[in-house]
Design an enzyme around this catalytic site. Structure first.
Site, PDB file in Angstrom:
ATOM      1  N   ASP A  42      14.965  23.408  21.820  1.00 60.06           N
ATOM      2  CA  ASP A  42      13.832  23.556  22.791  1.00 60.06           C
ATOM      3  C   ASP A  42      12.834  22.457  22.587  1.00 60.06           C
ATOM      4  O   ASP A  42      12.913  21.771  21.597  1.00 60.06           O
ATOM      5  CB  ASP A  42      13.072  24.930  22.567  1.00 60.06           C
ATOM      6  CG  ASP A  42      13.035  25.237  21.389  1.00 60.06           C
ATOM      7  OD1 ASP A  42      12.839  24.613  20.436  1.00 60.06           O
ATOM      8  OD2 ASP A  42      13.253  26.617  21.035  1.00 60.06           O
ATOM      9  N   ASP A  44       8.881  21.434  22.179  1.00 54.83           N
ATOM     10  CA  ASP A  44       7.629  21.870  22.184  1.00 54.83           C
ATOM     11  C   ASP A  44       6.301  20.775  21.984  1.00 54.83           C
ATOM     12  O   ASP A  44       6.792  19.711  21.616  1.00 54.83           O
ATOM     13  CB  ASP A  44       7.278  22.587  20.580  1.00 54.83           C
ATOM     14  CG  ASP A  44       8.181  23.825  20.399  1.00 54.83           C
ATOM     15  OD1 ASP A  44       8.601  24.500  21.597  1.00 54.83           O
ATOM     16  OD2 ASP A  44       8.462  24.194  19.336  1.00 54.83           O
ATOM     17  N   ASP A 121       5.488  23.273   7.875  1.00 51.15           N
ATOM     18  CA  ASP A 121       6.343  23.496   6.744  1.00 51.15           C
ATOM     19  C   ASP A 121       6.846  22.617   5.934  1.00 51.15           C
ATOM     20  O   ASP A 121       6.546  22.443   4.888  1.00 51.15           O
ATOM     21  CB  ASP A 121       7.371  24.735   7.038  1.00 51.15           C
ATOM     22  CG  ASP A 121       8.234  24.615   8.114  1.00 51.15           C
ATOM     23  OD1 ASP A 121       8.054  23.699   8.761  1.00 51.15           O
ATOM     24  OD2 ASP A 121       9.041  25.515   8.410  1.00 51.15           O
TER      25      ASP A 121
HETATM   26  P1  ATP Z   1      15.013  25.132  15.505  1.00 47.57           P
HETATM   27  O1  ATP Z   1      13.946  25.501  16.397  1.00 47.57           O
HETATM   28  O2  ATP Z   1      16.047  24.109  15.895  1.00 47.57           O
HETATM   29  O3  ATP Z   1      15.287  26.335  14.452  1.00 47.57           O
HETATM   30  P2  ATP Z   1      12.293  24.232  14.596  1.00 47.57           P
HETATM   31  O4  ATP Z   1      11.883  23.116  13.549  1.00 47.57           O
HETATM   32  O5  ATP Z   1      11.782  23.918  16.122  1.00 47.57           O
HETATM   33  O6  ATP Z   1      13.737  24.443  14.467  1.00 47.57           O
HETATM   34  P3  ATP Z   1      10.931  26.541  14.792  1.00 47.57           P
HETATM   35  O7  ATP Z   1      11.115  27.848  14.092  1.00 47.57           O
HETATM   36  O8  ATP Z   1      11.085  26.564  16.516  1.00 47.57           O
HETATM   37  O9  ATP Z   1      11.588  25.690  14.341  1.00 47.57           O
HETATM   38  O10 ATP Z   1       9.448  26.178  14.798  1.00 47.57           O
HETATM   39  C1  ATP Z   1       8.799  24.962  15.443  1.00 47.57           C
HETATM   40  C2  ATP Z   1       7.703  24.042  14.370  1.00 47.57           C
HETATM   41  O11 ATP Z   1       6.824  25.015  13.930  1.00 47.57           O
HETATM   42  C3  ATP Z   1       8.430  23.903  13.063  1.00 47.57           C
HETATM   43  O12 ATP Z   1       9.436  22.483  13.347  1.00 47.57           O
HETATM   44  C4  ATP Z   1       7.525  23.586  12.419  1.00 47.57           C
HETATM   45  O13 ATP Z   1       6.707  22.423  12.163  1.00 47.57           O
HETATM   46  C5  ATP Z   1       6.369  24.938  12.516  1.00 47.57           C
HETATM   47  N1  ATP Z   1       6.728  26.074  11.973  1.00 47.57           N
HETATM   48  C6  ATP Z   1       7.706  27.122  12.346  1.00 47.57           C
HETATM   49  N2  ATP Z   1       7.699  28.026  11.335  1.00 47.57           N
HETATM   50  C7  ATP Z   1       6.818  27.836  10.486  1.00 47.57           C
HETATM   51  C8  ATP Z   1       6.382  28.223   9.118  1.00 47.57           C
HETATM   52  N3  ATP Z   1       6.821  29.493   8.739  1.00 47.57           N
HETATM   53  N4  ATP Z   1       5.378  27.773   8.553  1.00 47.57           N
HETATM   54  C9  ATP Z   1       4.960  26.516   8.851  1.00 47.57           C
HETATM   55  N5  ATP Z   1       5.355  25.843  10.128  1.00 47.57           N
HETATM   56  C10 ATP Z   1       6.166  26.395  10.823  1.00 47.57           C
HETATM   57 MG    MG Z   2      12.369  25.337  17.872  1.00 44.64          MG
END
Ligand code: ATP
Ligand code: MG
Length: 404
Positions: A42, A44, A121
């Site tokens: 997705d 963001d 994170d």
């Molecule tokens: P994917 O969606 O492919 O699993 P993602 O990196 O987009 O990976 P998400 O869980 O969708 O992961 O979260 C989006 C963003 O928000 C992350 O890239 C990170 O920067 C931030 N984020 C998510 N969860 C946390 C957390 N627990 N602590 C700090 N930052 C976070």
């Molecule tokens: Mg994501």
């Protein structure tokens, strides 16, 4: 990074924010994935516009979230682009004494793009793509880490894991998904703080677990969690061992083949080895005993994760199916079991078990043939009528006249 890699609707949102005088960045996982040449799940967006300002710019925009106010811009039926105002991590002295009541305000502090990067994170998750000049903004050294294919926590892992223990699982997840190495401080941090994962909300852990298998890394992550002492506090006291990890590998491959993650199967797989051990300890225990063991094993886990009764029931049926298969054909009730609609799914689990353990291969074959014969018979309804529905009602005996 080229704009061609970006989805058209995401570009539209970025451009409209930018044209209206706001900062507009692609943020988080999508930037990481695009830089790695992977397809993002997705997109963001981060902006300095407030949620209200975003809403005014897009007709198809809805504000969601209680803790963090977020704008969702919708396109068609399926696509949602999340637009979040840059936030910052609150300073410890900003927490009021009664955090519960004021959590909304504390968590929802707007911040600068730099502050927004530092609350994330891992360094590779904190890269921004700026639509104003098509550059990558890197406040945390994420580009170098992407290059070196290593995962690094922003700040001190011990502190960041204490803030949110689920980050420990996320570390193992990203390392497995991307094939990145884990920094020694992460490994040490997980070992030191493993216990606190038990404080994470069970619903969140359950969703994360499903997520791991959706991404095809459930087996790897759980094995590594075990090695680091994280598995037991993660799964309510669960003890893993080698055959189960091998079964999870087979199951993970099965989910990939079928394209769906079957939670009941996962649940049954987690307890199959122990279930068999309990049952085998007794010379061919009757079905009622086996049912009792299955319930005893599943109940604490299901209660902790508040799993629905239907799910627990399915997992139990799968375990009992495997029990029947292990006993072989010719046992009481085996013919009826062949007509159970869940039998093929249980046999799939039994098959995966046999691959993982090297046991029962002949039994898998025999049962496959029996099920196959059943299916062929079912194709010829005339020769094999369904007795349950075709059976004629018995003639009533004439009521006895009471003896006088
Ligand atoms: P994917 O969606 O492919 O699993 P993602 O990196 O987009 O990976 P998400 O869980 O969708 O992961 O979260 C989006 C963003 O928000 C992350 O890239 C990170 O920067 C931030 N984020 C998510 N969860 C946390 C957390 N627990 N602590 C700090 N930052 C976070
Ligand atoms: Mg994501």
């Amino acid at each position: 990074m080229s704009r061609k890699q970006l989805d058209q609707n995401t570009l539209k949102v970025l451009y409209r924010l930018h044209r209206n005088g706001h900062q507009a960045y692609l943020v988080g996982g999508s930037v990481r994935d695009l830089l790695l040449g992977r397809k993002p799940k997705d997109f963001d967006i981060g902006t300095d516009a407030t949620p209200q300002q975003v809403k005014r710019l897009f007709r198809n925009c809805f504000l969601v979230g209680r803790r963090f106010r977020l704008a969702h811009v919708r396109f068609g039926r399926d696509q949602v682009i999340e637009v979040a105002t840059f936030r910052r991590q609150p300073h410890p002295d900003e927490f009021p004494e009664d955090v519960g009541e004021h959590a909304f305000f504390v968590q929802n502090q707007f911040g600068t793009p730099r502050e927004d990067a530092f609350r994330r994170d891992f360094t590779i998750n904190a890269l921004f793509y700026n639509i104003a000049d098509f550059s990558i903004v890197d406040h945390v050294g994420g580009l170098a880490d992407l290059e070196a294919r290593r995962l690094r926590v922003i700040g001190d892992p011990l502190v960041r894991f204490e803030e949110d223990p689920v980050r420990m699982v996320r570390a193992l997840e990203f390392s497995a998904r991307l094939g990145f190495s884990l920094d020694q401080t992460i490994l040490d941090g997980i070992t030191a703080r493993a216990e606190i994962i038990a404080t994470a909300a069970p619903a969140r852990v359950r969703e994360k677990l499903m997520d791991l298998f959706r991404h095809g890394v459930g087996d790897k992550v759980l094995r590594q969690a075990q090695e680091l002492g994280l598995l037991k506090p993660l799964l309510a006291g669960y003890e893993g061992e080698e055959t189960t990890f091998r079964l999870l590998e087979e199951l993970n491959a099965h989910f990939r083949r079928t394209g769906t993650v079957d939670e009941a199967m996962l649940l049954a797989a987690l307890f199959l080895k122990r279930f068999r051990h309990e049952c085998m300890g007794h010379a061919a225990p009757p079905m009622s005993e086996a049912m009792h063991y299955a319930g005893q094993l599943l109940t604490p886990h299901c209660t902790y994760f508040k799993l629905a009764h239907g799910l627990r029931h399915q997992a139990k049926e799968l375990l009992l199916g495997c029990f029947r298969f292990a006993r072989g054909l010719g046992q009481r009730g085996h013919k009826r079991f062949l007509h159970n609609p869940d039998a093929p799914r249980a046999l799939e689990l039994f098959h995966l078990w046999s691959l993982a353990s090297g046991e029962d291969q002949q039994l898998v074959k025999t049962w496959r043939e029996a099920l196959h014969t059943r299916d062929q018979a079912a194709d010829k309804p005339a020769s094999q009528p369904n007795r349950r529905t075709r059976r004629r009602p018995r003639k009533r005996r004439p009521a006895r006249t009471p003896e006088v």
